[in-house]
Design an enzyme around this catalytic site. Structure first.
Site, PDB file in Angstrom:
ATOM      1  NE  ARG A 161      10.783  -5.024   0.978  1.00  0.00           N
ATOM      2  CZ  ARG A 161      11.681  -4.427   0.199  1.00  0.00           C
ATOM      3  NH1 ARG A 161      11.375  -3.290  -0.412  1.00  0.00           N
ATOM      4  NH2 ARG A 161      12.887  -4.942   0.030  1.00  0.00           N
ATOM      5  CG  ASN A 198      13.810  -0.908   0.124  1.00  0.00           C
ATOM      6  OD1 ASN A 198      13.330  -1.334  -0.921  1.00  0.00           O
ATOM      7  ND2 ASN A 198      13.696   0.362   0.481  1.00  0.00           N
ATOM      8  CD  GLU A 248      -0.426   6.083  -6.832  1.00  0.00           C
ATOM      9  OE1 GLU A 248      -0.198   6.430  -8.003  1.00  0.00           O
ATOM     10  OE2 GLU A 248      -1.109   6.751  -6.031  1.00  0.00           O
ATOM     11  CB  CYS A 266      14.039  -0.635  -6.419  1.00  0.00           C
ATOM     12  SG  CYS A 266      12.862   0.684  -6.094  1.00  0.00           S
ATOM     13  CB  SER A 313       2.840  -2.763  -5.480  1.00  0.00           C
ATOM     14  OG  SER A 313       2.319  -3.804  -4.700  1.00  0.00           O
ATOM     15  CG  PHE A 362      -1.817   1.188   1.327  1.00  0.00           C
ATOM     16  CD1 PHE A 362      -2.825   1.392   0.401  1.00  0.00           C
ATOM     17  CD2 PHE A 362      -1.662   2.111   2.350  1.00  0.00           C
ATOM     18  CE1 PHE A 362      -3.660   2.495   0.485  1.00  0.00           C
ATOM     19  CE2 PHE A 362      -2.495   3.218   2.448  1.00  0.00           C
ATOM     20  CZ  PHE A 362      -3.499   3.408   1.509  1.00  0.00           C
ATOM     21  N   GLY A 363       0.584   2.166  -0.914  1.00  0.00           N
ATOM     22  CA  GLY A 363       1.406   3.364  -1.086  1.00  0.00           C
ATOM     23  C   GLY A 363       2.316   3.269  -2.290  1.00  0.00           C
ATOM     24  CG  HIS A 392      11.240   3.532  -0.473  1.00  0.00           C
ATOM     25  ND1 HIS A 392      11.063   2.312  -1.088  1.00  0.00           N
ATOM     26  CD2 HIS A 392      11.037   3.311   0.845  1.00  0.00           C
ATOM     27  CE1 HIS A 392      10.774   1.396  -0.179  1.00  0.00           C
ATOM     28  NE2 HIS A 392      10.757   1.979   0.991  1.00  0.00           N
ATOM     29  NE  ARG A 399       6.158   1.932   2.046  1.00  0.00           N
ATOM     30  CZ  ARG A 399       6.206   0.977   1.126  1.00  0.00           C
ATOM     31  NH1 ARG A 399       7.276   0.207   1.046  1.00  0.00           N
ATOM     32  NH2 ARG A 399       5.200   0.795   0.284  1.00  0.00           N
ATOM     33  CG  ASN A 447       5.502  -6.676  -7.645  1.00  0.00           C
ATOM     34  OD1 ASN A 447       4.335  -6.385  -7.362  1.00  0.00           O
ATOM     35  ND2 ASN A 447       5.965  -7.906  -7.540  1.00  0.00           N
ATOM     36  CD  GLU A 449      10.546   0.989   4.411  1.00  0.00           C
ATOM     37  OE1 GLU A 449      10.539   0.498   3.271  1.00  0.00           O
ATOM     38  OE2 GLU A 449       9.940   0.473   5.377  1.00  0.00           O
TER      39      GLU A 449
END
Length: 447
Positions: free
Chosen positions: A138, A110, A26, A365, A28, A23-24, A248, A212, A359, A174
């Site tokens: 995670r 991360n 988009e 990332c 994904s 969630f957060g 992030h 986060r 994703n 994170e």
């Protein structure tokens, strides 16, 4: 002292699937329940690693985690043999099966936050594992991430790997996705920019999506990493962009040496932050992208800023981008203007990373940046360094073990669990890691 940035890329795991767990994020959410192709995902990532290694950028690999992760299902009350646990959770609570099967460890930005030896009080390279507290799937990663990092950075005289912060919301961390380092040559002391989304007692925070990273966590990581207090800046990300899907900081900004490439709306009190950086970083250059040229929405959908900014020996820089940037007329037009402008960026390199992008994970990332001196680089486990031999071995390994089609329903297949464990057993030998996975230490855990 001479030093280089080595990019350690995460290898996509065998259970890469689209479950909309984040969630957060988009992308994904938007691709939830689509059919994934783990084999293609892994090969797309490997090709990026090898292409950059061949272009002269030092490159290494971080392996995937054990998935589905049965020990957590047992913690949640599912019992019996591993096969029975899978069957029960698939029938009674399939959302848990998806969570413990996530291939999210592939996004190693991360995994941890890094402090090069030039920045630390004790002259060691420090790595603090991220707790990834905000998302259940995670939050499972930290213990195995720590084992993997200790197997890769295994010389304790040169490297200190710290355990993750306590698993509480106040200390949500994170990792390097919310951390930038700015300065001159890599071997010189740099300015570390820690970016957070919220802090206790501060009402400036997003309202739609979660922030986060906390300031409290960033401060703790800086302490653990023994960063010289004179070389640290803490800055808040603009809460409005978090609410637009910038979960992030590496979705809205990327740094390399003296350059910060960011959106005009990336940070809270941005002009003040940039003035501070100009005062404290020699030769600092901000490349701010105006909202009139690229909206936050377009930046998120193309992952313009989830790019890699890499330095060549002559001081020029290459920007590594996902294919989605080239396919967006406005973003691609801006990038070509950027090439013609007066700045160090002289080349755009585009990769097809669609499986990861769907994703919500772009080029940045997938990599963990670690600045190393020549001596430190020699102390890294050599088996993880990308070269022709490793590239061919990993491609063969992917061909042997990875499926080319995976749905959420397939996660309940006991054969997938067996395939994954056999594959990771072989991989841990190939990369000379020892027994880093729980199933290896428990003798298989099929009883």
């Amino acid at each position: 002292m001479n030093a280089w940035e080595v990019n350690f890329d995460g290898l996509v795991g065998l259970t890469h699937h689209y479950a909309g767990l984040s969630f957060g994020n988009e992308a994904s959410t938007r691709h939830r329940f689509q059919v994934s192709n783990p084999r293609l995902a892994a090969k797309q990532g490997l090709l990026k690693m090898k292409t950059l290694a061949d272009a002269g950028f030092p490159q290494a690999v971080i392996p995937p985690h054990e998935r589905p992760f049965i020990p957590v299902l047992r913690q949640l009350g599912f019992s019996g043999s591993d096969e029975q646990v899978l069957e029960k959770v698939a029938r009674q609570a399939p959302h848990w099966l998806s969570s413990v099967s996530s291939a999210s460890p592939m996004w190693v930005a991360n995994a941890a936050t890094i402090a090069p030896s030039a920045d630390t009080l004790d002259g060691k390279v420090h790595l603090t594992v991220a707790n990834l507290n905000n998302k259940f799937h995670r939050s499972l990663e930290a213990p195995v991430t720590e084992s993997l990092l200790k197997a890769i950075f295994n010389d304790e005289e040169k490297f200190s790997v710290h355990s993750a912060l306590p698993q509480v919301a106040l200390l949500g961390d994170e990792g390097a996705a919310n951390h930038n380092r700015l300065g001159g040559h890599y071997g010189e002391p740099g300015m570390q920019l820690f970016v957070y989304g919220r802090e206790e007692g501060n009402d400036t925070r997003p309202s739609r999506y979660p922030a986060r990273q906390t300031r409290e966590a960033s401060e703790a990581v800086a302490r653990l990493n023994q960063v010289n207090p004179q070389q640290v800046i803490f800055a808040q990300q603009n809460p409005d962009v978090i609410d637009q899907g910038v979960f992030h900081n590496d979705v809205i900004a990327v740094s390399n040496r003296q350059v910060l490439f960011c959106h005009q709306q990336a940070f809270a009190r941005q002009s003040q932050l940039l003035a501070n950086l100009r005062a404290r970083v020699n030769g600092f250059m901000a490349i701010e992208v105006p909202a009139t040229q690229v909206s936050v929405s377009d930046a998120v959908s193309t992952y313009l800023f989830n790019s890699q900014l890499l330095s060549r020996d002559d001081g020029s820089m290459m920007l590594v981008l996902p294919q989605e940037c080239r396919e967006h007329a406005g973003v691609w037009g801006y990038l070509n203007e950027l090439l013609a402008a007066d700045n160090p960026i002289s080349e755009l390199k585009v990769f097809d990373l669609r499986e990861s992008m769907a994703n919500g994970g772009g080029p940045a990332c997938l990599r963990l940046r670690v600045v190393l001196t020549e001596e430190e680089r020699r102390a890294v486990n050599p088996a993880v360094m990308m070269n022709d031999t490793l590239f061919n071995a990993l491609n063969d390994w992917v061909d042997r073990y990875y499926r080319d089609r995976l749905t959420a329903a397939d996660l309940a297949d006991p054969q997938l669990l067996r395939e994954g464990r056999e594959a990771l057993d072989v991989l841990s030998q190939l990369l000379n890691l020892g027994s880093v996975y729980p199933f290896q230490r428990e003798g298989g855990g099929n009883g």
